[in-house]
Design an enzyme around this catalytic site. Structure first.
Site, PDB file in Angstrom:
ATOM      1  N   GLY A   1      42.534  24.016  39.929  1.00 37.90           N
ATOM      2  CA  GLY A   1      43.496  24.808  40.152  1.00 37.90           C
ATOM      3  C   GLY A   1      44.708  23.981  40.565  1.00 37.90           C
ATOM      4  O   GLY A   1      45.160  22.974  40.145  1.00 37.90           O
TER       5      GLY A   1
ATOM      6  N   HIS B   1      47.407  20.807  32.808  1.00 39.10           N
ATOM      7  CA  HIS B   1      46.253  21.660  32.693  1.00 39.10           C
ATOM      8  C   HIS B   1      46.449  22.717  31.398  1.00 39.10           C
ATOM      9  O   HIS B   1      45.709  22.990  30.598  1.00 39.10           O
ATOM     10  CB  HIS B   1      46.157  22.511  33.790  1.00 39.10           C
ATOM     11  CG  HIS B   1      45.795  21.801  35.149  1.00 39.10           C
ATOM     12  ND1 HIS B   1      46.697  21.907  36.080  1.00 39.10           N
ATOM     13  CD2 HIS B   1      44.777  21.125  35.386  1.00 39.10           C
ATOM     14  CE1 HIS B   1      46.142  21.074  37.173  1.00 39.10           C
ATOM     15  NE2 HIS B   1      45.012  20.543  36.702  1.00 39.10           N
TER      16      HIS B   1
ATOM     17  N   ARG C   1      43.659  12.706  29.557  1.00 34.66           N
ATOM     18  CA  ARG C   1      43.783  11.395  29.804  1.00 34.66           C
ATOM     19  C   ARG C   1      44.534  10.829  30.973  1.00 34.66           C
ATOM     20  O   ARG C   1      44.278   9.548  31.479  1.00 34.66           O
ATOM     21  CB  ARG C   1      44.093  10.584  28.658  1.00 34.66           C
ATOM     22  CG  ARG C   1      43.295  10.645  27.389  1.00 34.66           C
ATOM     23  CD  ARG C   1      43.464   9.582  26.377  1.00 34.66           C
ATOM     24  NE  ARG C   1      44.835   9.586  25.893  1.00 34.66           N
ATOM     25  CZ  ARG C   1      45.273  10.551  24.827  1.00 34.66           C
ATOM     26  NH1 ARG C   1      44.405  11.295  24.232  1.00 34.66           N
ATOM     27  NH2 ARG C   1      46.500  10.806  24.469  1.00 34.66           N
TER      28      ARG C   1
ATOM     29  N   MET D   1      52.423  14.557  35.611  1.00 29.85           N
ATOM     30  CA  MET D   1      52.207  15.874  36.433  1.00 29.85           C
ATOM     31  C   MET D   1      50.626  15.818  37.270  1.00 29.85           C
ATOM     32  O   MET D   1      49.752  15.411  36.621  1.00 29.85           O
ATOM     33  CB  MET D   1      52.284  16.949  35.427  1.00 29.85           C
ATOM     34  CG  MET D   1      53.631  17.121  34.937  1.00 29.85           C
ATOM     35  SD  MET D   1      53.539  19.038  34.235  1.00 29.85           S
ATOM     36  CE  MET D   1      55.135  18.818  33.682  1.00 29.85           C
ATOM     37  N   SER D   2      50.816  16.370  38.499  1.00 33.73           N
ATOM     38  CA  SER D   2      49.547  16.276  39.056  1.00 33.73           C
ATOM     39  C   SER D   2      49.787  17.229  40.315  1.00 33.73           C
ATOM     40  O   SER D   2      50.695  17.654  40.628  1.00 33.73           O
ATOM     41  CB  SER D   2      49.458  14.852  39.788  1.00 33.73           C
ATOM     42  OG  SER D   2      48.380  14.875  40.896  1.00 33.73           O
TER      43      SER D   2
ATOM     44  N   ARG E   1      48.777  17.075  42.999  1.00 33.21           N
ATOM     45  CA  ARG E   1      49.100  16.359  44.205  1.00 33.21           C
ATOM     46  C   ARG E   1      50.647  15.939  44.446  1.00 33.21           C
ATOM     47  O   ARG E   1      51.163  15.710  45.580  1.00 33.21           O
ATOM     48  CB  ARG E   1      48.023  15.098  44.415  1.00 33.21           C
ATOM     49  CG  ARG E   1      46.555  15.551  44.646  1.00 33.21           C
ATOM     50  CD  ARG E   1      45.908  14.365  44.935  1.00 33.21           C
ATOM     51  NE  ARG E   1      44.751  14.532  45.511  1.00 33.21           N
ATOM     52  CZ  ARG E   1      43.617  14.486  44.922  1.00 33.21           C
ATOM     53  NH1 ARG E   1      43.156  14.314  43.495  1.00 33.21           N
ATOM     54  NH2 ARG E   1      42.355  14.994  45.463  1.00 33.21           N
TER      55      ARG E   1
HETATM   56  P1  AMP Z   1      42.392  18.559  38.221  1.00 28.38           P
HETATM   57  O1  AMP Z   1      42.736  20.046  38.316  1.00 28.38           O
HETATM   58  O2  AMP Z   1      43.532  17.420  38.786  1.00 28.38           O
HETATM   59  O3  AMP Z   1      40.888  18.190  38.438  1.00 28.38           O
HETATM   60  O4  AMP Z   1      42.510  18.297  36.553  1.00 28.38           O
HETATM   61  C1  AMP Z   1      41.745  19.089  35.631  1.00 28.38           C
HETATM   62  C2  AMP Z   1      42.168  18.507  34.351  1.00 28.38           C
HETATM   63  O5  AMP Z   1      43.267  18.397  34.042  1.00 28.38           O
HETATM   64  C3  AMP Z   1      41.404  16.936  34.114  1.00 28.38           C
HETATM   65  O6  AMP Z   1      40.967  16.839  32.840  1.00 28.38           O
HETATM   66  C4  AMP Z   1      42.533  16.308  34.466  1.00 28.38           C
HETATM   67  O7  AMP Z   1      42.655  15.016  33.584  1.00 28.38           O
HETATM   68  C5  AMP Z   1      44.009  16.950  33.464  1.00 28.38           C
HETATM   69  N1  AMP Z   1      45.210  16.733  33.738  1.00 28.38           N
HETATM   70  C6  AMP Z   1      45.623  16.822  35.245  1.00 28.38           C
HETATM   71  N2  AMP Z   1      46.706  16.389  35.198  1.00 28.38           N
HETATM   72  C7  AMP Z   1      47.319  16.218  33.736  1.00 28.38           C
HETATM   73  C8  AMP Z   1      48.132  15.695  33.027  1.00 28.38           C
HETATM   74  N3  AMP Z   1      49.700  15.453  33.846  1.00 28.38           N
HETATM   75  N4  AMP Z   1      48.512  15.641  31.787  1.00 28.38           N
HETATM   76  C9  AMP Z   1      47.127  15.848  31.114  1.00 28.38           C
HETATM   77  N5  AMP Z   1      46.199  16.310  31.890  1.00 28.38           N
HETATM   78  C10 AMP Z   1      45.975  16.484  32.923  1.00 28.38           C
END
Ligand code: AMP
Length: 307
Positions: free
Chosen positions: A31, A37, A148, A184-185, A187
């Site tokens: 989320g 995402h 990735r 992007m994150s 966090r």
């Molecule tokens: P998360 O919500 O952080 O667990 O991420 C869910 C999915 O989104 C995972 O497969 C992550 O690798 C992917 N993801 C997170 N940030 C990025 C990004 N900046 N670019 C591409 N994929 C991302």
């Protein structure tokens, strides 16, 4: 768009789509969605007839003292974004549904999980592979898409899917970045303005390594030094000179580097020189926020063939 909370309902939903002859793609997330995402949702929509996203902040992949309770939760906003992207359902189970009283089965993650993140976050991948396998059981889809951005996680899930004959194709998506390069994150929202500036050192360090490879550098040690200096806030051609002459050099750096390495892109094992596809991986702390980023570094074909 359906919002599903129960594993049994999720499984029936997926099977009813597949019985209609539709291929199903899954995009697992925690989320607090961003363009990274959503890019994975778009990949799934291109490859599959129906796309389901999951939103679950998985407690078993957080270590003691990590940000589990603080992790941003914004279900309504996320649902709106996913609806606009055309997903057919969101699976958003509660913690108790995923880990009821008496839950005790965990998956032992593959060997590739032991290095890098595995060393700094000891039980992290155990939690990741367990929850991903549970999601696959709840939603027996055709394909699942991972970013990735979490390079080692992608490789760990690929190995798990292979080792356990999961029968779901693991698809990967590019890293999506802000216009200034920051990956992007979810966090990133923890960062203050000044921390966000210093967080740019990660993508800059990766670009510096990529440039050095473009200029002919093939020694891993030299590439790692370039990244380390950049992370320390020393950039430009004459990094060492500025370190000697400027007492403030380095104050624009990150606060702690967990690792900044160039390793084999498939096995994540150490390398001496770039004689095969490699990946530069960084984990660093800015303030109290831990960030990761990476860049694939590919030597020319003739070098890989030893010509
Ligand atoms: P998360 O919500 O952080 O667990 O991420 C869910 C999915 O989104 C995972 O497969 C992550 O690798 C992917 N993801 C997170 N940030 C990025 C990004 N900046 N670019 C591409 N994929 C991302």
């Amino acid at each position: 768009m359906e919002v599903i909370h129960s594993p049994d309902v999720a499984r029936d939903f997926v099977w009813s789509l597949r019985r209609e002859g539709k291929s199903v793609g899954l995009v697992p997330t925690m989320g607090a969605l961003h363009e990274g995402h959503l890019s994975l949702v778009r990949i799934s929509r291109e490859l599959c007839d129906a796309t389901i996203a999951t939103i679950f902040v998985n407690p078993t992949q957080f270590g003691p003292g990590e940000d589990l309770e603080q992790y941003p939760r914004m279900m309504e906003r996320d649902s709106d974004l996913l609806r606009k992207e055309g997903v057919v359902a969101i699976f958003a189970p509660s913690r108790d549904v995923m880990y009821p009283d008496g839950f005790s089965t965990m998956i032992d993650p593959p060997a590739i999980s032991r290095t890098l993140e595995g060393q700094f976050r000891p039980d992290h991948f155990r939690g990741v592979v367990t929850v991903v396998m549970k999601l696959f059981q709840c939603m027996p889809c055709d394909r699942a898409v991972f970013g990735r951005k979490d390079y080692q996680q992608w490789k760990v899930i690929e190995a798990m899917a292979r080792d356990l004959n999961v029968g779901i194709e693991i698809v990967d998506g590019d890293i999506v970045r802000e216009s200034d390069g920051l990956a992007m994150s979810s966090r990133n929202r923890y960062l203050s303005d000044s921390e966000r500036c210093r967080a740019l050192r990660l993508s800059e360090a990766l670009r510096a390594a990529e440039r050095a490879v473009g200029d002919g550098q093939r020694e891993v040690e030299a590439l790692q030094q370039i990244m380390q200096r950049c992370l320390n806030g020393l950039s430009g051609e004459d990094q060492e000179e500025s370190a000697k002459s400027d007492p403030n050099a380095g104050t624009n750096g990150v606060d702690q580097v967990d690792y900044a390495v160039v390793v084999d892109a498939e096995t994540l094992e150490p390398l001496d020189s770039l004689d095969r596809p490699a990946v530069a991986l960084i984990a660093a702390r800015v303030g109290s926020t831990r960030l990761i980023d990476n860049q694939v570094l590919t030597p020319t074909l003739s070098e890989m063939e030893g010509r």
